[in-house]
Design a protein around this motif. Structure first.
Motif, PDB file in Angstrom:
ATOM      1  N   SER A  58       6.606   7.697  12.464  1.00  0.00           N
ATOM      2  CA  SER A  58       6.887   9.051  11.971  1.00  0.00           C
ATOM      3  C   SER A  58       6.246   9.299  10.609  1.00  0.00           C
ATOM      4  N   ARG A  59       5.896   8.250   9.905  1.00  0.00           N
ATOM      5  CA  ARG A  59       5.287   8.369   8.575  1.00  0.00           C
ATOM      6  C   ARG A  59       3.819   7.960   8.563  1.00  0.00           C
ATOM      7  N   GLY A  60       3.354   7.279   9.610  1.00  0.00           N
ATOM      8  CA  GLY A  60       1.969   6.806   9.641  1.00  0.00           C
ATOM      9  C   GLY A  60       1.714   5.737   8.599  1.00  0.00           C
ATOM     10  N   ALA A  61       2.736   4.938   8.295  1.00  0.00           N
ATOM     11  CA  ALA A  61       2.618   3.932   7.239  1.00  0.00           C
ATOM     12  C   ALA A  61       3.537   2.747   7.556  1.00  0.00           C
ATOM     13  N   TYR A  62       3.441   1.732   6.717  1.00  0.00           N
ATOM     14  CA  TYR A  62       4.183   0.492   6.920  1.00  0.00           C
ATOM     15  C   TYR A  62       5.193   0.257   5.810  1.00  0.00           C
ATOM     16  N   TRP A  63       6.296  -0.390   6.187  1.00  0.00           N
ATOM     17  CA  TRP A  63       7.094  -1.113   5.215  1.00  0.00           C
ATOM     18  C   TRP A  63       6.529  -2.517   5.237  1.00  0.00           C
ATOM     19  N   ILE A  64       6.343  -3.096   4.064  1.00  0.00           N
ATOM     20  CA  ILE A  64       5.837  -4.460   3.964  1.00  0.00           C
ATOM     21  C   ILE A  64       6.961  -5.304   3.377  1.00  0.00           C
ATOM     22  N   TRP A  65       7.690  -5.985   4.277  1.00  0.00           N
ATOM     23  CA  TRP A  65       8.886  -6.736   3.908  1.00  0.00           C
ATOM     24  C   TRP A  65       8.531  -8.128   3.393  1.00  0.00           C
ATOM     25  N   LYS A  71      13.952  -7.003   0.895  1.00  0.00           N
ATOM     26  CA  LYS A  71      13.082  -6.365  -0.094  1.00  0.00           C
ATOM     27  C   LYS A  71      11.741  -6.026   0.532  1.00  0.00           C
ATOM     28  N   VAL A  72      11.148  -4.947   0.030  1.00  0.00           N
ATOM     29  CA  VAL A  72       9.831  -4.507   0.482  1.00  0.00           C
ATOM     30  C   VAL A  72       8.913  -4.349  -0.723  1.00  0.00           C
ATOM     31  N   LEU A  73       7.615  -4.314  -0.431  1.00  0.00           N
ATOM     32  CA  LEU A  73       6.619  -4.051  -1.468  1.00  0.00           C
ATOM     33  C   LEU A  73       6.840  -2.627  -1.963  1.00  0.00           C
ATOM     34  N   ASP A  74       6.901  -2.448  -3.278  1.00  0.00           N
ATOM     35  CA  ASP A  74       7.364  -1.205  -3.887  1.00  0.00           C
ATOM     36  C   ASP A  74       6.535  -0.920  -5.129  1.00  0.00           C
ATOM     37  N   VAL A  75       6.119   0.336  -5.292  1.00  0.00           N
ATOM     38  CA  VAL A  75       5.492   0.753  -6.553  1.00  0.00           C
ATOM     39  C   VAL A  75       6.632   1.120  -7.487  1.00  0.00           C
ATOM     40  N   PHE A  76       6.790   0.352  -8.534  1.00  0.00           N
ATOM     41  CA  PHE A  76       7.906   0.534  -9.472  1.00  0.00           C
ATOM     42  C   PHE A  76       7.682   1.815 -10.255  1.00  0.00           C
ATOM     43  N   GLN A  77       8.536   2.802 -10.037  1.00  0.00           N
ATOM     44  CA  GLN A  77       8.348   4.134 -10.612  1.00  0.00           C
ATOM     45  C   GLN A  77       8.544   4.178 -12.127  1.00  0.00           C
ATOM     46  N   CYS A  78       9.333   3.250 -12.669  1.00  0.00           N
ATOM     47  CA  CYS A  78       9.601   3.281 -14.112  1.00  0.00           C
ATOM     48  C   CYS A  78       8.418   2.807 -14.938  1.00  0.00           C
ATOM     49  N   ILE A  79       7.607   1.933 -14.372  1.00  0.00           N
ATOM     50  CA  ILE A  79       6.435   1.400 -15.081  1.00  0.00           C
ATOM     51  C   ILE A  79       5.232   1.683 -14.204  1.00  0.00           C
ATOM     52  N   ARG A  80       4.469   2.687 -14.566  1.00  0.00           N
ATOM     53  CA  ARG A  80       3.358   3.139 -13.727  1.00  0.00           C
ATOM     54  C   ARG A  80       2.423   1.988 -13.382  1.00  0.00           C
ATOM     55  N   GLN A  94       7.667   2.979  -1.225  1.00  0.00           N
ATOM     56  CA  GLN A  94       7.822   1.734  -0.469  1.00  0.00           C
ATOM     57  C   GLN A  94       7.067   1.770   0.858  1.00  0.00           C
ATOM     58  N   LEU A  95       6.418   2.863   1.152  1.00  0.00           N
ATOM     59  CA  LEU A  95       5.634   2.996   2.383  1.00  0.00           C
ATOM     60  C   LEU A  95       4.156   2.899   2.038  1.00  0.00           C
ATOM     61  N   TRP A  96       3.417   2.135   2.839  1.00  0.00           N
ATOM     62  CA  TRP A  96       2.016   1.845   2.539  1.00  0.00           C
ATOM     63  C   TRP A  96       1.118   2.214   3.714  1.00  0.00           C
ATOM     64  N   GLY A 108     -12.433  -5.481   3.944  1.00  0.00           N
ATOM     65  CA  GLY A 108     -11.022  -5.828   3.928  1.00  0.00           C
ATOM     66  C   GLY A 108     -10.205  -4.566   4.154  1.00  0.00           C
ATOM     67  N   TRP A 109      -8.973  -4.571   3.681  1.00  0.00           N
ATOM     68  CA  TRP A 109      -8.033  -3.479   3.875  1.00  0.00           C
ATOM     69  C   TRP A 109      -7.553  -2.967   2.531  1.00  0.00           C
ATOM     70  N   THR A 110      -7.420  -1.656   2.397  1.00  0.00           N
ATOM     71  CA  THR A 110      -6.764  -1.115   1.212  1.00  0.00           C
ATOM     72  C   THR A 110      -5.308  -0.824   1.566  1.00  0.00           C
ATOM     73  N   LEU A 111      -4.441  -0.967   0.573  1.00  0.00           N
ATOM     74  CA  LEU A 111      -3.025  -0.621   0.704  1.00  0.00           C
ATOM     75  C   LEU A 111      -2.763   0.510  -0.267  1.00  0.00           C
ATOM     76  N   THR A 112      -2.362   1.659   0.265  1.00  0.00           N
ATOM     77  CA  THR A 112      -2.153   2.856  -0.526  1.00  0.00           C
ATOM     78  C   THR A 112      -0.703   3.313  -0.396  1.00  0.00           C
ATOM     79  N   PRO A 113       0.014   3.452  -1.515  1.00  0.00           N
ATOM     80  CA  PRO A 113       1.394   3.928  -1.410  1.00  0.00           C
ATOM     81  C   PRO A 113       1.420   5.414  -1.059  1.00  0.00           C
ATOM     82  N   LEU A 114       2.331   5.807  -0.162  1.00  0.00           N
ATOM     83  CA  LEU A 114       2.427   7.225   0.201  1.00  0.00           C
ATOM     84  C   LEU A 114       2.823   8.082  -0.993  1.00  0.00           C
ATOM     85  N   SER A 115       3.504   7.491  -1.980  1.00  0.00           N
ATOM     86  CA  SER A 115       3.926   8.247  -3.157  1.00  0.00           C
ATOM     87  C   SER A 115       2.747   8.700  -4.015  1.00  0.00           C
TER      88      SER A 115
END
Length: 193
Positions: A58-65, A71-80, A94-96, A108-115
């Motif tokens: 539904s999002r066209g992306a992955y959770w990377i657990w 826990k999942v791979l996460d872009v920490f919003q408090c520290i850019r 948290q969606l890539w 290779g592959w790029t990992l892009t956060p949906l945020s």
């Protein structure tokens, strides 16, 4: 035409396409409190974390657990730009999206956060242009191919006898080897697809 789900769900070692002295630089979740700048996900030539991909159609992306963790791979919003292994909450940070790139060096592959779709998981460079820890998210220059430090290699990992967090059943994430069935049912309600 490329697939919107380029990699199948499963367990993977993830390492950078940059290989100084031929050594793999594994994406690794360090023990909390380990002083890796501001995040707990970095690069290691000694240790590696097994990551579990769970595609969310539904999002066209992955959770990377992080295997065996909630826990999942996460872009920490408090520290850019900081990337952490953080408890799952389902946010776009948290969606890539994972995209394949072919280059003369192999690609290779790029990992892009949906945020932040203009950013990619990247190895940081120091003032001398040397690739160093940690893994951070930064912009890929517009109208250019990603550099080696933006590219990642996914190698399927098979270890019998364990099923880690992120395994799917009917689109729901759960863990088989670390909790009771009651706990699993609660978690499946908490984290629907």
């Amino acid at each position: 035409m490329s697939s919107i789900q380029p990699l199948p769900d499963g367990r993977y070692d993830i390492y950078s396409s940059v290989r100084p002295s031929g050594r793999a630089l594994y994406l690794h979740a360090f023990v909390p409190g380990t002083p890796i700048h501001y995040n707990d996900v970095g690069i290691s030539v000694v240790s590696k974390t097994i990551w579990v991909l769970s595609y969310q159609p539904s999002r066209g992306a992955y959770w990377i657990w992080e295997e065996g963790k909630e826990k999942v791979l996460d872009v920490f919003q408090c520290i850019r730009g900081a990337v952490v292994s953080h408890p799952h909450h389902g946010g776009e940070n948290q969606l890539w999206a994972i995209r394949r790139h072919f280059q003369p060096s192999g690609g290779g592959w790029t990992l892009t956060p949906l945020s932040d779709p203009h950013l990619a998981l990247t190895l940081r460079k120091d003032a001398r242009n040397k690739v160093i820890n940690p893994a951070i998210v930064e912009p890929v220059p517009p109208n250019s191919a990603p550099e080696g430090r933006h590219l990642w290699i996914f190698t399927p990992t098979e270890t019998p006898g364990t099923v880690g967090f992120g395994t799917k059943s009917g689109g729901k994430a759960f863990v088989l080897n670390t909790e009771t069935l009651d706990g699993m049912a609660t978690r499946m309600e908490k984290f629907p697809e």
